[in-house]
Design a protein around this motif. Structure first.
Motif, PDB file in Angstrom:
ATOM      1  N   VAL A  66       1.785  19.126  26.973  1.00 46.28           N
ATOM      2  CA  VAL A  66       0.590  17.928  26.815  1.00 46.28           C
ATOM      3  C   VAL A  66       1.502  17.765  24.828  1.00 46.28           C
ATOM      4  O   VAL A  66       1.424  18.372  24.122  1.00 46.28           O
ATOM      5  CB  VAL A  66      -0.995  18.547  25.609  1.00 46.28           C
ATOM      6  N   LEU A  67       1.724  16.764  25.042  1.00 44.99           N
ATOM      7  CA  LEU A  67       2.512  16.203  23.981  1.00 44.99           C
ATOM      8  C   LEU A  67       2.570  14.896  23.540  1.00 44.99           C
ATOM      9  O   LEU A  67       1.653  13.285  24.124  1.00 44.99           O
ATOM     10  CB  LEU A  67       4.187  15.733  24.280  1.00 44.99           C
ATOM     11  N   ILE A  68       1.843  14.960  21.339  1.00 43.42           N
ATOM     12  CA  ILE A  68       1.340  13.559  21.075  1.00 43.42           C
ATOM     13  C   ILE A  68       1.830  13.262  19.692  1.00 43.42           C
ATOM     14  O   ILE A  68       2.483  14.213  19.782  1.00 43.42           O
ATOM     15  CB  ILE A  68      -0.204  14.215  20.869  1.00 43.42           C
ATOM     16  N   GLY A  69       2.094  12.153  19.545  1.00 39.20           N
ATOM     17  CA  GLY A  69       3.019  11.544  18.721  1.00 39.20           C
ATOM     18  C   GLY A  69       3.705  10.729  19.044  1.00 39.20           C
ATOM     19  O   GLY A  69       4.944  10.513  18.070  1.00 39.20           O
ATOM     20  N   MET A  70       3.985   9.780  20.134  1.00 39.52           N
ATOM     21  CA  MET A  70       5.391   9.088  20.507  1.00 39.52           C
ATOM     22  C   MET A  70       4.716   7.447  20.602  1.00 39.52           C
ATOM     23  O   MET A  70       3.753   7.063  20.809  1.00 39.52           O
ATOM     24  CB  MET A  70       5.630   9.493  21.924  1.00 39.52           C
ATOM     25  N   LYS A  71       5.948   6.616  20.140  1.00 38.88           N
ATOM     26  CA  LYS A  71       5.646   5.346  19.849  1.00 38.88           C
ATOM     27  C   LYS A  71       5.671   5.079  20.838  1.00 38.88           C
ATOM     28  O   LYS A  71       4.683   3.826  21.793  1.00 38.88           O
ATOM     29  CB  LYS A  71       6.680   4.731  18.775  1.00 38.88           C
ATOM     30  N   ILE A  96       9.960   9.206  19.256  1.00 35.09           N
ATOM     31  CA  ILE A  96       8.749   9.426  18.491  1.00 35.09           C
ATOM     32  C   ILE A  96       8.035   7.765  17.486  1.00 35.09           C
ATOM     33  O   ILE A  96       8.981   7.617  16.820  1.00 35.09           O
ATOM     34  CB  ILE A  96       9.190  10.442  17.186  1.00 35.09           C
ATOM     35  N   SER A  97       7.007   8.191  17.363  1.00 33.76           N
ATOM     36  CA  SER A  97       6.804   7.160  16.178  1.00 33.76           C
ATOM     37  C   SER A  97       6.986   7.622  14.543  1.00 33.76           C
ATOM     38  O   SER A  97       6.862   9.008  13.851  1.00 33.76           O
ATOM     39  CB  SER A  97       5.213   6.941  15.893  1.00 33.76           C
ATOM     40  N   SER A  98       6.863   6.254  14.269  1.00 36.50           N
ATOM     41  CA  SER A  98       7.556   6.557  12.559  1.00 36.50           C
ATOM     42  C   SER A  98       5.988   6.483  11.547  1.00 36.50           C
ATOM     43  O   SER A  98       6.243   7.042  11.314  1.00 36.50           O
ATOM     44  CB  SER A  98       8.702   5.547  11.951  1.00 36.50           C
ATOM     45  N   ASN A  99       5.659   6.085  12.081  1.00 35.53           N
ATOM     46  CA  ASN A  99       3.571   6.150  11.603  1.00 35.53           C
ATOM     47  C   ASN A  99       2.935   7.008  12.289  1.00 35.53           C
ATOM     48  O   ASN A  99       1.652   7.239  11.229  1.00 35.53           O
ATOM     49  CB  ASN A  99       3.353   4.238  12.432  1.00 35.53           C
ATOM     50  N   MET A 100       3.330   7.987  12.344  1.00 38.51           N
ATOM     51  CA  MET A 100       2.593   9.489  13.033  1.00 38.51           C
ATOM     52  C   MET A 100       3.314  10.196  11.900  1.00 38.51           C
ATOM     53  O   MET A 100       3.346  11.664  12.206  1.00 38.51           O
ATOM     54  CB  MET A 100       2.422   9.933  13.817  1.00 38.51           C
ATOM     55  N   LYS A 101       3.966   9.927  10.455  1.00 35.93           N
ATOM     56  CA  LYS A 101       4.401  11.688   9.856  1.00 35.93           C
ATOM     57  C   LYS A 101       5.364  11.484  10.364  1.00 35.93           C
ATOM     58  O   LYS A 101       5.900  13.047  10.628  1.00 35.93           O
ATOM     59  CB  LYS A 101       3.448  11.791   9.286  1.00 35.93           C
ATOM     60  N   SER A 102       6.099  11.003  11.401  1.00 38.51           N
ATOM     61  CA  SER A 102       7.221  11.498  12.250  1.00 38.51           C
ATOM     62  C   SER A 102       6.932  13.268  13.044  1.00 38.51           C
ATOM     63  O   SER A 102       7.742  14.152  13.030  1.00 38.51           O
ATOM     64  CB  SER A 102       8.166  11.914  11.542  1.00 38.51           C
ATOM     65  N   GLN A 103       5.763  13.405  13.067  1.00 41.32           N
ATOM     66  CA  GLN A 103       5.074  14.885  13.765  1.00 41.32           C
ATOM     67  C   GLN A 103       5.618  14.678  15.315  1.00 41.32           C
ATOM     68  O   GLN A 103       4.575  13.090  15.759  1.00 41.32           O
ATOM     69  CB  GLN A 103       4.541  14.898  13.179  1.00 41.32           C
ATOM     70  N   LEU A 104       5.465  15.722  16.047  1.00 44.34           N
ATOM     71  CA  LEU A 104       5.376  15.780  17.381  1.00 44.34           C
ATOM     72  C   LEU A 104       4.411  16.842  17.982  1.00 44.34           C
ATOM     73  O   LEU A 104       4.941  18.223  17.525  1.00 44.34           O
ATOM     74  CB  LEU A 104       6.616  15.477  18.188  1.00 44.34           C
TER      75      LEU A 104
END
Length: 100
Positions: A48-53, A72-80
Motif C-alpha cells: 500500500v503506497l500513499i503520497g503520490m501526485k 511524489i507530491s510536493s504538497n504532501m510534505k514530500s513523504q511517501l
C-alpha cells in the motif's frame, strides 16, 4: 491513522517505483489520503503506497519491481507512506522488502 507502515522523506517531484512484481488492485484517490496504490503479488503480499501526485498506472495493470508507478507530491510534505500486508494482515515491511 498511518502507523502500520513506513514513512519515507523523498525529494519533490521524484518518481515512485513499484516495490514488487504484481497486479495493481487499486490506483485512485482514497478518502482524505489522496492517491493510493495497492499492488498484490502471487504470494499473497499486498503493498500500500500513499503520497503520490500523478499516478502512471491504473487498476488492472501488471507492474514489475522498480517500474515507475507515480510521481511524489510536493504538497504532501514530500513523504511517501508504505505498508505491507500478507493475506490481509499487516506485516513489518522491513522484514520482507529490500529498500534501496
Amino acid at each position: 491513522k498511518l502507523k502500520n507502515g513506513l514513512v519515507f522523506r523523498v525529494k519533490e517531484d521524484s518518481f515512485v517505483t513499484s516495490p514488487m512484481n504484481g497486479l495493481v488492485v487499486y490506483a485512485n484517490r482514497f478518502r482524505s489520503f489522496g492517491n493510493l496504490v495497492m499492488i498484490k503479488d502471487d504470494s499473497g503480499f499486498t503493498s500500500v503506497l500513499i503520497g503520490m501526485k500523478n499516478l502512471l498506472i491504473s487498476t488492472g495493470n501488471e507492474v514489475l519491481m522498480g517500474e515507475p508507478i507515480a510521481k511524489i507530491s510536493s504538497n504532501m510534505k514530500s513523504q511517501l507512506y508504505f505498508e505491507l500486508r500478507q493475506n490481509g494482515k499487516i506485516v513489518d515491511p522491513k522484514s520482507k522488502v529490500e529498500i534501496l
